[in-house]
Motif scaffolding. Structure first.
Motif, mmCIF file in Angstrom:
data_model
loop_
_atom_site.group_PDB
_atom_site.id
_atom_site.type_symbol
_atom_site.label_atom_id
_atom_site.label_comp_id
_atom_site.label_asym_id
_atom_site.label_seq_id
_atom_site.Cartn_x
_atom_site.Cartn_y
_atom_site.Cartn_z
ATOM 1 N N ALA A 18 0.840 -1.199 0.000
ATOM 2 C CA ALA A 18 0.000 0.000 0.000
ATOM 3 C C ALA A 18 0.872 1.246 0.000
ATOM 4 N N ALA A 19 0.271 2.356 -0.390
ATOM 5 C CA ALA A 19 0.999 3.622 -0.449
ATOM 6 C C ALA A 19 1.331 4.162 0.933
ATOM 7 N N SER A 20 0.578 3.724 1.953
ATOM 8 C CA SER A 20 0.855 4.212 3.307
ATOM 9 C C SER A 20 0.738 3.060 4.305
ATOM 10 N N PRO A 21 1.436 3.153 5.431
ATOM 11 C CA PRO A 21 1.313 2.123 6.461
ATOM 12 C C PRO A 21 -0.114 2.010 6.989
ATOM 13 N N GLU A 22 -0.830 3.114 7.085
ATOM 14 C CA GLU A 22 -2.201 3.099 7.599
ATOM 15 C C GLU A 22 -3.127 2.312 6.670
ATOM 16 N N ALA A 23 -2.978 2.483 5.371
ATOM 17 C CA ALA A 23 -3.816 1.744 4.421
ATOM 18 C C ALA A 23 -3.547 0.244 4.524
ATOM 19 N N ALA A 24 -2.285 -0.146 4.643
ATOM 20 C CA ALA A 24 -1.945 -1.563 4.790
ATOM 21 C C ALA A 24 -2.508 -2.113 6.094
ATOM 22 N N ARG A 25 -2.428 -1.341 7.172
ATOM 23 C CA ARG A 25 -2.939 -1.763 8.465
ATOM 24 C C ARG A 25 -4.452 -1.980 8.413
ATOM 25 N N GLN A 26 -5.169 -1.102 7.721
ATOM 26 C CA GLN A 26 -6.621 -1.232 7.625
ATOM 27 C C GLN A 26 -7.022 -2.499 6.890
ATOM 28 N N VAL A 27 -6.304 -2.839 5.833
ATOM 29 C CA VAL A 27 -6.598 -4.065 5.096
ATOM 30 C C VAL A 27 -6.305 -5.285 5.972
ATOM 31 N N ALA A 28 -5.181 -5.265 6.676
ATOM 32 C CA ALA A 28 -4.842 -6.376 7.572
ATOM 33 C C ALA A 28 -5.888 -6.527 8.668
ATOM 34 N N GLU A 29 -6.374 -5.421 9.210
ATOM 35 C CA GLU A 29 -7.398 -5.457 10.252
ATOM 36 C C GLU A 29 -8.696 -6.071 9.725
ATOM 37 N N ALA A 30 -9.058 -5.744 8.491
ATOM 38 C CA ALA A 30 -10.266 -6.318 7.894
ATOM 39 C C ALA A 30 -10.125 -7.837 7.762
ATOM 40 N N LEU A 31 -8.949 -8.312 7.388
ATOM 41 C CA LEU A 31 -8.729 -9.757 7.300
ATOM 42 C C LEU A 31 -8.800 -10.405 8.679
ATOM 43 N N ARG A 32 -8.242 -9.728 9.688
ATOM 44 C CA ARG A 32 -8.266 -10.280 11.047
ATOM 45 C C ARG A 32 -9.679 -10.354 11.620
ATOM 46 N N ARG A 41 3.936 -8.322 9.859
ATOM 47 C CA ARG A 41 5.312 -7.863 9.735
ATOM 48 C C ARG A 41 5.322 -6.859 8.598
ATOM 49 N N SER A 42 5.826 -5.673 8.843
ATOM 50 C CA SER A 42 5.800 -4.653 7.792
ATOM 51 C C SER A 42 7.215 -4.250 7.406
ATOM 52 N N TYR A 43 7.333 -3.861 6.160
ATOM 53 C CA TYR A 43 8.610 -3.477 5.581
ATOM 54 C C TYR A 43 8.389 -2.265 4.690
ATOM 55 N N PRO A 44 9.334 -1.345 4.647
ATOM 56 C CA PRO A 44 9.186 -0.199 3.739
ATOM 57 C C PRO A 44 9.346 -0.640 2.280
ATOM 58 N N VAL A 45 8.685 0.082 1.392
ATOM 59 C CA VAL A 45 8.831 -0.152 -0.042
ATOM 60 C C VAL A 45 9.733 0.955 -0.576
ATOM 61 N N ASP A 46 10.966 0.627 -0.849
ATOM 62 C CA ASP A 46 12.023 1.569 -1.270
ATOM 63 C C ASP A 46 11.839 2.966 -0.692
ATOM 64 N N ASP A 47 12.053 4.011 -1.448
ATOM 65 C CA ASP A 47 11.966 5.390 -0.938
ATOM 66 C C ASP A 47 10.613 6.034 -1.212
ATOM 67 N N SER A 48 9.627 5.253 -1.627
ATOM 68 C CA SER A 48 8.335 5.806 -2.024
ATOM 69 C C SER A 48 7.432 6.139 -0.837
ATOM 70 N N GLY A 49 7.789 5.657 0.347
ATOM 71 C CA GLY A 49 6.930 5.873 1.507
ATOM 72 C C GLY A 49 5.877 4.795 1.648
ATOM 73 N N GLY A 50 5.844 3.853 0.719
ATOM 74 C CA GLY A 50 4.874 2.769 0.770
ATOM 75 C C GLY A 50 5.256 1.710 1.793
ATOM 76 N N THR A 51 4.336 0.796 2.031
ATOM 77 C CA THR A 51 4.547 -0.268 3.004
ATOM 78 C C THR A 51 4.156 -1.611 2.408
ATOM 79 N N ARG A 52 4.959 -2.603 2.693
ATOM 80 C CA ARG A 52 4.645 -3.986 2.340
ATOM 81 C C ARG A 52 4.404 -4.705 3.659
ATOM 82 N N LEU A 53 3.263 -5.350 3.783
ATOM 83 C CA LEU A 53 2.881 -5.982 5.037
ATOM 84 C C LEU A 53 2.633 -7.467 4.788
ATOM 85 N N HIS A 54 3.157 -8.319 5.651
ATOM 86 C CA HIS A 54 2.987 -9.765 5.536
ATOM 87 C C HIS A 54 2.252 -10.273 6.761
ATOM 88 N N LEU A 55 1.324 -11.199 6.564
ATOM 89 C CA LEU A 55 0.714 -11.925 7.666
ATOM 90 C C LEU A 55 0.261 -13.278 7.163
#
Length: 86
Positions: A18-32, A41-55
Motif C-alpha cells: 500500500a501507499a501508506s502504512p495506515e492503508a496496509a494496516r486497515q486491510v490487515a485489520e479487515a482480514l483479522r 510484519r511490515s517493511y518499507p517499499v524503497d523510498d516511495s513511503g509505501g509499506t509492504r505488510l505480511h501476515l
C-alpha cells in the motif's frame, strides 16, 4: 527464479502493498476480523513511503458470513409494542 515456499496446510500467506502504512494496516485489520492471523510484519517499499505488510491467516476455520447491519440488528421475534413506540 525459485518458486516461493508454500505455507503449511490450513494457512495462507498474505502480502499487502500500500501507499501508506495506515492503508496496509486497515486491510490487515479487515482480514483479522474474518480470520485468525499471525502478527503482521511490515517493511518499507524503497523510498516511495509505501509499506509492504505480511501476515499468515488460518484457513481451517471457515468464518461466518458477514451479515448486513439490518439483518444482524433484527429483533428476537418479540413483536410486542414498546411503550415508546406508540
Amino acid at each position: 527464479m525459485k518458486s516461493p515456499e508454500l505455507p503449511s496446510a490450513g494457512r495462507a500467506d498474505v502480502r499487502i502493498v500500500a501507499a501508506s502504512p495506515e492503508a496496509a494496516r486497515q486491510v490487515a485489520e479487515a482480514l483479522r476480523c474474518r480470520f485468525a492471523a499471525t502478527e503482521q510484519r511490515s517493511y518499507p517499499v524503497d523510498d516511495s513511503g509505501g509499506t509492504r505488510l505480511h501476515l499468515t491467516i488460518d484457513t481451517t476455520h471457515t468464518p461466518e458470513p458477514a451479515q448486513p447491519w439490518l439483518v444482524s440488528s433484527r429483533s428476537s421475534g418479540d413483536a410486542r409494542t414498546q411503550t415508546d413506540e406508540i
